[in-house]
Design an enzyme around this catalytic site. Sequence first.
Site, PDB file in Angstrom:
ATOM      1  N   SER A  41       8.308   2.249   2.907  1.00 56.84           N
ATOM      2  CA  SER A  41       7.053   2.630   2.255  1.00 56.84           C
ATOM      3  C   SER A  41       6.321   3.765   2.961  1.00 56.84           C
ATOM      4  O   SER A  41       5.443   4.391   2.366  1.00 56.84           O
ATOM      5  CB  SER A  41       6.126   1.411   2.150  1.00 56.84           C
ATOM      6  N   LYS A 118       0.315   1.048   6.861  1.00 58.74           N
ATOM      7  CA  LYS A 118       0.034   2.056   5.845  1.00 58.74           C
ATOM      8  C   LYS A 118      -0.891   3.106   6.439  1.00 58.74           C
ATOM      9  O   LYS A 118      -1.320   3.018   7.590  1.00 58.74           O
ATOM     10  CB  LYS A 118      -0.655   1.429   4.620  1.00 58.74           C
TER      11      LYS A 118
END
Length: 277
Positions: A41, A118
């Site tokens: 990701s 993230k």
Amino acid sequence: MAEEKKGNAIVETIKTVVYALLIAGVFRSVFFQPFWIPSGSMKDTLLIGDFLFVNKMAYGYSYASCPSIIIPRLGINLDAKSFCGWADGDNTRLLGGEPERGDVAVFRHPVNGSDFIKRVVGLPGDRIQMKGGVLHINGTAVKLERDGVFTEVAEPQGGMRNTPSCSNAPVGRGGICEKEKYIETLPNGHQHSVLNIGRRASDDTPVFTVPEGHYFMMGDNRDNSTDSRFPQEVRGVGFVPYENLVGRADRVMFSSAGRSMLFFWTWRGDRFFKGIE
């Protein structure tokens, strides 16, 4: 006499091991937490198999700073709340420091407690929206510059054996998987790489207004990231509370493209001690 010395030696060895574990535990709990990258990701900033230490001092301390001990084979599942649940719920931190836009941060999922990594793109009070695959912050599109193509081999990666998605699909196993690469510039001037695979539903979103004491997180591999664009009810992340931050990721220490770090022929020497932008 010999037996007594042998017994003392065993006791001293046990003491040494216990002290080493205590020191390691304090080091892990207070200063840095090791973290392996399990998914794609955050490509191409972080690759599957990257190993890094998360700087816990960057944002101060909360219940999320406590370690989790999860060993499924032994039936051990002790979350941070098992140790520091008494500090959960007030959304504050001890010696707290606020993340900056563009930081790559590790945080605990607000619902299931799993560690996620993230990029911080939205601060408290911001209005965040995706339009046509372009990030908009407070009504203004961020600057995007084309930066060539990111390529990788289309094959199972890492311990989870995930196969990457490709903008040039279909790609057979062993073929070259491509993704469009861009340089994204955030309002504070922070620049980093983001990838695009193709049109996705997440390329166009409603406006998200970040609540006070929360942050909006997104993966750099925009079309292959479960992040704040997705509500928690549908297995997303939603807004991340301040107290759920674990720390900031500053540098990749080690990297392996194989299923195990012991497979030395899969080591990525060019990523050792690589700074994280």
